[in-house]
Design a protein around this motif. Sequence first.
Motif, PDB file in Angstrom:
ATOM      1  N   UNK A   1       0.829  -1.201   0.000  1.00  0.00           N
ATOM      2  CA  UNK A   1       0.000   0.000   0.000  1.00  0.00           C
ATOM      3  C   UNK A   1       0.866   1.254   0.000  1.00  0.00           C
ATOM      4  N   UNK A   2       0.201   2.349  -0.256  1.00  0.00           N
ATOM      5  CA  UNK A   2       0.830   3.659  -0.297  1.00  0.00           C
ATOM      6  C   UNK A   2      -0.194   4.650   0.246  1.00  0.00           C
ATOM      7  N   UNK A   3       0.263   5.771   0.753  1.00  0.00           N
ATOM      8  CA  UNK A   3      -0.667   6.785   1.259  1.00  0.00           C
ATOM      9  C   UNK A   3      -1.037   7.741   0.132  1.00  0.00           C
ATOM     10  N   UNK A   4      -2.174   8.408   0.252  1.00  0.00           N
ATOM     11  CA  UNK A   4      -2.588   9.345  -0.798  1.00  0.00           C
ATOM     12  C   UNK A   4      -1.590  10.492  -0.991  1.00  0.00           C
ATOM     13  N   UNK A   5      -0.852  10.829   0.051  1.00  0.00           N
ATOM     14  CA  UNK A   5       0.083  11.954  -0.037  1.00  0.00           C
ATOM     15  C   UNK A   5       1.459  11.561  -0.581  1.00  0.00           C
TER      16      UNK A   5
ATOM     17  N   UNK B   1       5.317   5.552  -5.515  1.00  0.00           N
ATOM     18  CA  UNK B   1       4.365   4.477  -5.806  1.00  0.00           C
ATOM     19  C   UNK B   1       4.861   3.596  -6.949  1.00  0.00           C
ATOM     20  N   UNK B   2       5.300   4.199  -8.031  1.00  0.00           N
ATOM     21  CA  UNK B   2       5.744   3.364  -9.165  1.00  0.00           C
ATOM     22  C   UNK B   2       7.055   2.669  -8.851  1.00  0.00           C
ATOM     23  N   UNK B   3       7.875   3.276  -8.003  1.00  0.00           N
ATOM     24  CA  UNK B   3       9.113   2.611  -7.580  1.00  0.00           C
ATOM     25  C   UNK B   3       8.801   1.365  -6.767  1.00  0.00           C
ATOM     26  N   UNK B   4       7.821   1.456  -5.869  1.00  0.00           N
ATOM     27  CA  UNK B   4       7.415   0.297  -5.070  1.00  0.00           C
ATOM     28  C   UNK B   4       6.828  -0.793  -5.965  1.00  0.00           C
ATOM     29  N   UNK B   5       6.012  -0.404  -6.932  1.00  0.00           N
ATOM     30  CA  UNK B   5       5.446  -1.393  -7.854  1.00  0.00           C
ATOM     31  C   UNK B   5       6.554  -2.102  -8.628  1.00  0.00           C
ATOM     32  N   UNK B   6       7.527  -1.342  -9.090  1.00  0.00           N
ATOM     33  CA  UNK B   6       8.635  -1.939  -9.840  1.00  0.00           C
ATOM     34  C   UNK B   6       9.463  -2.867  -8.959  1.00  0.00           C
TER      35      UNK B   6
ATOM     36  N   UNK C   1      -0.275  -2.823  -9.188  1.00  0.00           N
ATOM     37  CA  UNK C   1      -1.166  -1.895  -8.496  1.00  0.00           C
ATOM     38  C   UNK C   1      -0.871  -1.892  -6.999  1.00  0.00           C
ATOM     39  N   UNK C   2      -1.229  -0.785  -6.377  1.00  0.00           N
ATOM     40  CA  UNK C   2      -1.125  -0.634  -4.925  1.00  0.00           C
ATOM     41  C   UNK C   2      -2.458  -0.156  -4.394  1.00  0.00           C
ATOM     42  N   UNK C   3      -2.838  -0.645  -3.221  1.00  0.00           N
ATOM     43  CA  UNK C   3      -3.998  -0.049  -2.567  1.00  0.00           C
ATOM     44  C   UNK C   3      -3.527   1.246  -1.907  1.00  0.00           C
ATOM     45  N   UNK C   4      -4.411   2.192  -1.864  1.00  0.00           N
ATOM     46  CA  UNK C   4      -4.104   3.484  -1.248  1.00  0.00           C
ATOM     47  C   UNK C   4      -4.852   3.526   0.073  1.00  0.00           C
TER      48      UNK C   4
ATOM     49  N   UNK D   1      -4.154   2.573  -7.015  1.00  0.00           N
ATOM     50  CA  UNK D   1      -3.343   3.218  -8.048  1.00  0.00           C
ATOM     51  C   UNK D   1      -2.599   2.123  -8.810  1.00  0.00           C
ATOM     52  N   UNK D   2      -2.607   2.246 -10.129  1.00  0.00           N
ATOM     53  CA  UNK D   2      -2.012   1.203 -10.962  1.00  0.00           C
ATOM     54  C   UNK D   2      -1.031   1.806 -11.962  1.00  0.00           C
ATOM     55  N   UNK D   3      -0.304   0.904 -12.607  1.00  0.00           N
ATOM     56  CA  UNK D   3       0.593   1.339 -13.682  1.00  0.00           C
ATOM     57  C   UNK D   3      -0.204   2.039 -14.768  1.00  0.00           C
TER      58      UNK D   3
END
Length: 144
Positions: free
Chosen positions: A18-22, A28-33, A39-42, A52-54
């Motif tokens: 997950x990631x926070x909205x802020x 976010x894309x670094x964590x996905x990679x 995708x990550x839940x926010x 949020x997704x690629x």
Amino acid sequence: MKTVAEILRSKQHAAVYSVSPSASVLDAISLMAEKGIGALVVLDGNRLAGIVSERDYVRKVELLERSAFSAKVSDIMTAEVITIGPRDTSQHCLQLMTDRHLRHLPVLAEGELIGLLSIGDLVKETIAEQAGLIQQLEQYIRGE
């Protein structure tokens, strides 16, 4: 046909990232990679605020020539998230993903996030179910 709860229990990689909205879009894309996910839940605290997704990144940052350094996840996330529950069936989830053009479904139980299903999870489950059915039918035909 398995339920969402059964599929979640059988997943090898059950972690939900997950990631926070802020957070920055770059984070976010670094964590996905790093995790090899799409995708990550926010989460805003413990509350599901979005996903949020690629795809969001490509459509809402790259195509609009925004900066991944300055854009926030809240700027590009999907806030109206379609969720499922642990008692839903794989068939229901596949139908929902097909109808709504989704690739990920957060799983909520009593309002709490307990997992995330991807289209890949459901396809894998469907293939396994069909292989089992084929084996049973072959055994029946052979009289076993």
